[in-house]
Write an enzyme that holds these catalytic residues in place. Structure first.
Site, mmCIF file in Angstrom:
data_model
loop_
_atom_site.group_PDB
_atom_site.id
_atom_site.type_symbol
_atom_site.label_atom_id
_atom_site.label_comp_id
_atom_site.label_asym_id
_atom_site.label_seq_id
_atom_site.Cartn_x
_atom_site.Cartn_y
_atom_site.Cartn_z
ATOM 1 N N GLU A 1 -0.189 -3.482 0.541
ATOM 2 C CA GLU A 1 -0.367 -5.016 -0.009
ATOM 3 C C GLU A 1 -1.074 -4.679 -1.324
ATOM 4 O OE1 GLU A 1 -3.118 -8.669 0.640
ATOM 5 O OE2 GLU A 1 -2.500 -7.645 2.392
ATOM 6 N N ASP B 1 0.334 -5.507 -5.221
ATOM 7 C CA ASP B 1 -0.083 -6.546 -6.060
ATOM 8 C C ASP B 1 -0.122 -6.057 -7.299
ATOM 9 O OD1 ASP B 1 -1.801 -8.858 -6.631
ATOM 10 O OD2 ASP B 1 -3.107 -7.100 -6.857
ATOM 11 N N ASP C 1 1.265 -11.888 1.480
ATOM 12 C CA ASP C 1 0.818 -10.850 1.558
ATOM 13 C C ASP C 1 1.860 -9.660 2.136
ATOM 14 O OD1 ASP C 1 -1.655 -11.685 1.176
ATOM 15 O OD2 ASP C 1 -2.592 -11.632 3.018
ATOM 16 N N GLU D 1 3.915 -8.668 -0.826
ATOM 17 C CA GLU D 1 3.198 -7.532 -1.660
ATOM 18 C C GLU D 1 3.439 -6.309 -0.889
ATOM 19 O OE1 GLU D 1 -0.119 -10.091 -4.498
ATOM 20 O OE2 GLU D 1 -0.452 -9.144 -2.621
#
Length: 256
Positions: A61, A65, A134, A137
């Site tokens: 994650e 991101d 989440d 990502e």
């Protein structure tokens, strides 16, 4: 009589992952992932902790991101050449927000694929904005790890194309249900009422939602979950009432 053998954490992970057909998800992403990479990307910490503290998707994650932010920022820079940094910074923040990511997650029907602990499952974790965002990502992180930045960027830009093309500086997440409420108030009409039905197996349900105002059906929507179907119904209702406001205008005082 022998007791049923309790699965180890790794065995439980393998069994849970194998219980769902992930090919529709990969088709939506437009890219293949090795099972071990996809499995890790889908493993929420609640499942990992309930099964002997297995590795979870939080490191992926973190990586996803960064890949997401750079991909969207680069495209905004190209798409809006005359906009100042302050504008495209706000646009990026809106697009890659929890709401922006959870929208994409619902569009690709990510929820049924996420590996969740029993506690999160029982409280609707598969449709929580935070978990959907989440995990999305984490999937981007897995794509980057397996295929490199260019492939990950291409997947991201295809999924987020509409959001990038319609980016706004306000950063306000477009919530059609809220917009419909505001429109009804403006028209002095009753607040909208929603009803929804579902068809199909639990892991692949289709929801049909209807929005009514003053007893009249003004919008219909279809989606992989109730929330998305209601948003679509609200969007159609907004269009209906803007085109024919007299349908419901001034009906609030007539209720009862």
């Amino acid at each position: 009589m022998s007791r049923k053998k309790k699965l180890t954490g790794e065995e439980a992970l393998a069994a849970e992952f194998a219980a769902v057909d992930h090919s529709p998800l990969l088709e939506s992403l437009g890219v293949d992932l090795q099972p071990e990479h996809l499995r890790l990307a889908l493993t929420h910490r609640s499942f990992a902790n309930e099964n002997g503290h297995l590795p979870n998707n939080e490191r992926l994650e973190f990586l996803g991101d960064a890949v997401l932010g750079l991909s969207v920022a680069s495209q905004l820079y190209i798409t809006y050449p005359s906009r100042p940094e302050s504008d495209i910074s706000k646009m990026r923040a809106s697009i890659v927000s929890r709401y922006g990511l959870s929208d994409i997650a619902r569009e690709i029907n990510l929820g049924p694929h996420i590996l969740l602990g029993k506690g999160e499952q029982s409280t609707g974790g598969r449709d929580k904005d935070s978990i959907l965002a989440d995990t999305t990502e984490a999937i981007f992180g897995a794509i980057y790890r397996e295929h490199g930045f260019e492939t990950a960027r291409d997947v991201i830009l295809r999924l987020f194309a509409e959001k990038i093309d319609n980016a706004t500086v306000s950063g306000r997440h477009l919530d059609w249900k809220t917009t419909l409420q505001e429109l009804c108030a403006e028209l002095k009409a009753p607040m909208p009422v929603y009803s929804a039905t579902s068809t199909g197996p639990e892991h692949d349900q289709t929801f049909n939602a209807v929005a009514t105002v003053a007893g009249l059906t003004v919008g219909n929507g279809v989606g992989h979950n109730k929330k998305l179907a209601e948003q679509q119904a609200a969007q159609e209702a907004c269009q209906t009432l803007r085109e024919t406001p007299l349908l419901v205008q001034g009906t609030a005082h007539k209720e009862g």
